[in-house]
Scaffold this motif. Sequence first.
Motif, PDB file in Angstrom:
ATOM      1  N   THR A 149       0.312  31.393  52.308  1.00 47.50           N
ATOM      2  CA  THR A 149       0.916  31.672  53.617  1.00 47.50           C
ATOM      3  C   THR A 149       1.261  30.433  54.436  1.00 47.50           C
ATOM      4  O   THR A 149       1.864  30.561  55.502  1.00 47.50           O
ATOM      5  CB  THR A 149      -0.035  32.549  54.454  1.00 47.50           C
ATOM      6  OG1 THR A 149      -1.286  31.859  54.645  1.00 47.50           O
ATOM      7  CG2 THR A 149      -0.291  33.886  53.771  1.00 47.50           C
ATOM      8  N   GLN A 150       0.933  29.247  53.960  1.00 47.57           N
ATOM      9  CA  GLN A 150       1.063  28.059  54.807  1.00 47.57           C
ATOM     10  C   GLN A 150       2.500  27.741  55.213  1.00 47.57           C
ATOM     11  O   GLN A 150       2.738  27.141  56.266  1.00 47.57           O
ATOM     12  CB  GLN A 150       0.434  26.850  54.114  1.00 47.57           C
ATOM     13  CG  GLN A 150       1.085  26.452  52.804  1.00 47.57           C
ATOM     14  CD  GLN A 150       0.367  25.287  52.136  1.00 47.57           C
ATOM     15  OE1 GLN A 150      -0.319  24.506  52.792  1.00 47.57           O
ATOM     16  NE2 GLN A 150       0.503  25.165  50.823  1.00 47.57           N
ATOM     17  N   HIS A 151       3.476  28.134  54.400  1.00 46.73           N
ATOM     18  CA  HIS A 151       4.866  27.818  54.720  1.00 46.73           C
ATOM     19  C   HIS A 151       5.644  29.029  55.243  1.00 46.73           C
ATOM     20  O   HIS A 151       6.871  28.974  55.370  1.00 46.73           O
ATOM     21  CB  HIS A 151       5.570  27.255  53.488  1.00 46.73           C
ATOM     22  CG  HIS A 151       4.971  25.969  52.990  1.00 46.73           C
ATOM     23  ND1 HIS A 151       4.870  24.841  53.775  1.00 46.73           N
ATOM     24  CD2 HIS A 151       4.421  25.650  51.786  1.00 46.73           C
ATOM     25  CE1 HIS A 151       4.295  23.870  53.084  1.00 46.73           C
ATOM     26  NE2 HIS A 151       4.010  24.336  51.880  1.00 46.73           N
ATOM     27  N   VAL A 152       4.947  30.103  55.557  1.00 47.14           N
ATOM     28  CA  VAL A 152       5.615  31.311  56.027  1.00 47.14           C
ATOM     29  C   VAL A 152       6.128  31.118  57.455  1.00 47.14           C
ATOM     30  O   VAL A 152       5.395  30.670  58.339  1.00 47.14           O
ATOM     31  CB  VAL A 152       4.657  32.519  55.981  1.00 47.14           C
ATOM     32  CG1 VAL A 152       5.281  33.731  56.673  1.00 47.14           C
ATOM     33  CG2 VAL A 152       4.299  32.854  54.540  1.00 47.14           C
ATOM     34  N   ASP A 153       7.391  31.451  57.657  1.00 47.81           N
ATOM     35  CA  ASP A 153       7.962  31.506  59.004  1.00 47.81           C
ATOM     36  C   ASP A 153       7.810  32.948  59.480  1.00 47.81           C
ATOM     37  O   ASP A 153       8.580  33.829  59.091  1.00 47.81           O
ATOM     38  CB  ASP A 153       9.433  31.098  58.973  1.00 47.81           C
ATOM     39  CG  ASP A 153      10.088  31.160  60.349  1.00 47.81           C
ATOM     40  OD1 ASP A 153       9.416  31.582  61.324  1.00 47.81           O
ATOM     41  OD2 ASP A 153      11.278  30.808  60.453  1.00 47.81           O
ATOM     42  N   TRP A 154       6.821  33.196  60.308  1.00 46.70           N
ATOM     43  CA  TRP A 154       6.487  34.567  60.681  1.00 46.70           C
ATOM     44  C   TRP A 154       7.587  35.228  61.503  1.00 46.70           C
ATOM     45  O   TRP A 154       7.679  36.458  61.553  1.00 46.70           O
ATOM     46  CB  TRP A 154       5.154  34.594  61.425  1.00 46.70           C
ATOM     47  CG  TRP A 154       4.035  34.171  60.522  1.00 46.70           C
ATOM     48  CD1 TRP A 154       3.450  32.942  60.451  1.00 46.70           C
ATOM     49  CD2 TRP A 154       3.412  34.962  59.508  1.00 46.70           C
ATOM     50  NE1 TRP A 154       2.494  32.914  59.460  1.00 46.70           N
ATOM     51  CE2 TRP A 154       2.444  34.147  58.866  1.00 46.70           C
ATOM     52  CE3 TRP A 154       3.565  36.281  59.077  1.00 46.70           C
ATOM     53  CZ2 TRP A 154       1.648  34.612  57.824  1.00 46.70           C
ATOM     54  CZ3 TRP A 154       2.765  36.749  58.041  1.00 46.70           C
ATOM     55  CH2 TRP A 154       1.822  35.913  57.425  1.00 46.70           C
ATOM     56  N   LYS A 155       8.455  34.444  62.105  1.00 41.94           N
ATOM     57  CA  LYS A 155       9.554  35.032  62.878  1.00 41.94           C
ATOM     58  C   LYS A 155      10.589  35.700  61.969  1.00 41.94           C
ATOM     59  O   LYS A 155      11.323  36.588  62.416  1.00 41.94           O
ATOM     60  CB  LYS A 155      10.222  33.953  63.731  1.00 41.94           C
ATOM     61  CG  LYS A 155       9.317  33.410  64.835  1.00 41.94           C
ATOM     62  CD  LYS A 155      10.027  32.351  65.660  1.00 41.94           C
ATOM     63  CE  LYS A 155       9.106  31.818  66.759  1.00 41.94           C
ATOM     64  NZ  LYS A 155       9.768  30.767  67.579  1.00 41.94           N
ATOM     65  N   THR A 156      10.654  35.270  60.722  1.00 42.80           N
ATOM     66  CA  THR A 156      11.609  35.865  59.777  1.00 42.80           C
ATOM     67  C   THR A 156      10.885  36.617  58.661  1.00 42.80           C
ATOM     68  O   THR A 156      11.426  36.795  57.569  1.00 42.80           O
ATOM     69  CB  THR A 156      12.504  34.774  59.165  1.00 42.80           C
ATOM     70  OG1 THR A 156      11.681  33.821  58.455  1.00 42.80           O
ATOM     71  CG2 THR A 156      13.297  34.053  60.241  1.00 42.80           C
ATOM     72  N   THR A 157       9.668  37.061  58.955  1.00 40.11           N
ATOM     73  CA  THR A 157       8.824  37.700  57.942  1.00 40.11           C
ATOM     74  C   THR A 157       8.427  39.103  58.375  1.00 40.11           C
ATOM     75  O   THR A 157       8.141  39.347  59.549  1.00 40.11           O
ATOM     76  CB  THR A 157       7.554  36.858  57.705  1.00 40.11           C
ATOM     77  OG1 THR A 157       7.935  35.585  57.171  1.00 40.11           O
ATOM     78  CG2 THR A 157       6.598  37.543  56.740  1.00 40.11           C
ATOM     79  N   CYS A 158       8.410  40.017  57.412  1.00 42.12           N
ATOM     80  CA  CYS A 158       7.856  41.347  57.651  1.00 42.12           C
ATOM     81  C   CYS A 158       6.585  41.510  56.826  1.00 42.12           C
ATOM     82  O   CYS A 158       6.348  40.762  55.871  1.00 42.12           O
ATOM     83  CB  CYS A 158       8.863  42.441  57.307  1.00 42.12           C
ATOM     84  SG  CYS A 158       9.445  42.441  55.593  1.00 42.12           S
ATOM     85  N   ILE A 159       5.775  42.473  57.210  1.00 44.33           N
ATOM     86  CA  ILE A 159       4.493  42.722  56.548  1.00 44.33           C
ATOM     87  C   ILE A 159       4.452  44.170  56.092  1.00 44.33           C
ATOM     88  O   ILE A 159       4.829  45.079  56.836  1.00 44.33           O
ATOM     89  CB  ILE A 159       3.315  42.450  57.508  1.00 44.33           C
ATOM     90  CG1 ILE A 159       3.285  40.979  57.926  1.00 44.33           C
ATOM     91  CG2 ILE A 159       1.988  42.843  56.862  1.00 44.33           C
ATOM     92  CD1 ILE A 159       2.295  40.697  59.045  1.00 44.33           C
TER      93      ILE A 159
END
Length: 363
Positions: free
Chosen positions: A69-79
């Motif tokens: 998860t270290q490089h995840v851009d949470w603004k462009t990510t869904c869960i």
Amino acid sequence: MPQTMIPKKELVQEARTVAAALAQYSTMVVVGIGGSSQGLRAITSALGARKKTIIICDDLDPIAFQMATQHVDWKTTCINVVSKSGGTLEIMALASVVVDFLKKAVGEDWIHHVAVTTDPQVGFLRQWAKQHDLKTCQIPANVGGRFSIFTAVGLLPLCWAGYDIDALLLGAQSALADAAPKKWAEQQVEWDRSGRSIAVVMPYSSHLSDYARWFVQLWAESLGKSEVGQTPLVAIGTADQHAQLQMFAEGAKNKCIRFIIVKSWLQDIVVPESINPETSYLSGKSFGQLLTTAAETTAQALEQVDCPSYTIALPELNETALGHLMMCDIIMTLAAAKLYGVNPFGQPGVELGKKLWRQRIEA
């Protein structure tokens, strides 16, 4: 019955609808474990990445989680939180962390990034989704986790990422008319009763290593009851010809082998002129050809030392072939359960461990 593992049209459409609602995101973090993640990982590993990125979080190892998860851009990510019961300890821990990351990145908009795949009516996740008006897909009440790859558990993320779920389901449907799985079941049970209590699954493709792990869960959790059932073991060709093959050939005579080969590779590599004159016979041979020949000759060598085996040949690695193989494995497992006289559903042997784990943490 195996046909109940294939979802009705309205449930396939539900998965498509939720996938479309999440189409704006470039990454999907799938939180699940066991049957909620193994089948998905098997398919994505076998077929490789598509246009979008799926990250599967099914590991409480803190280093593994941080690396994932270290490089995840949470603004462009869904869960996508996947759990039929909605109370699995690992999933609740992992989901709590990733949702917290999401809230810190996007604030109150987090609810637009989250989907839940769970029981159609009961459980915490169903209540949580209703409370926050989250997108939802259902896992049919009559389909257990390790049998759920053809439900929204697999279909939602696969559809979202660009895999051909129609081809996957077509392959699964075609397996219902295949006579081979019941013959495999009869052979495996016969070998087990003659002392071959370790069932080795040995694909000659590293891309099928996660498929093999999916098979291990399917075979072990479904059949390991009432003091019967084979212990499944993963080996990967050709790497394990240099590791486990010695044990298969000259160790205890308690193993049987299930080879899996790929007949045609979409991207094969041909060996040019060999750098070693003594291996000039390799020139012009493809990697795929070398793998297939290795599997065939390994089976031949094991036959000569009384280690039984059979080989499954996939036409190629695609959604149709994997759908067919995985449904065949489900049919084989259900048929073997009938021969053993055990219930293939549920996993009562793991419940005590879960209970003690929770009690220790709560103390």
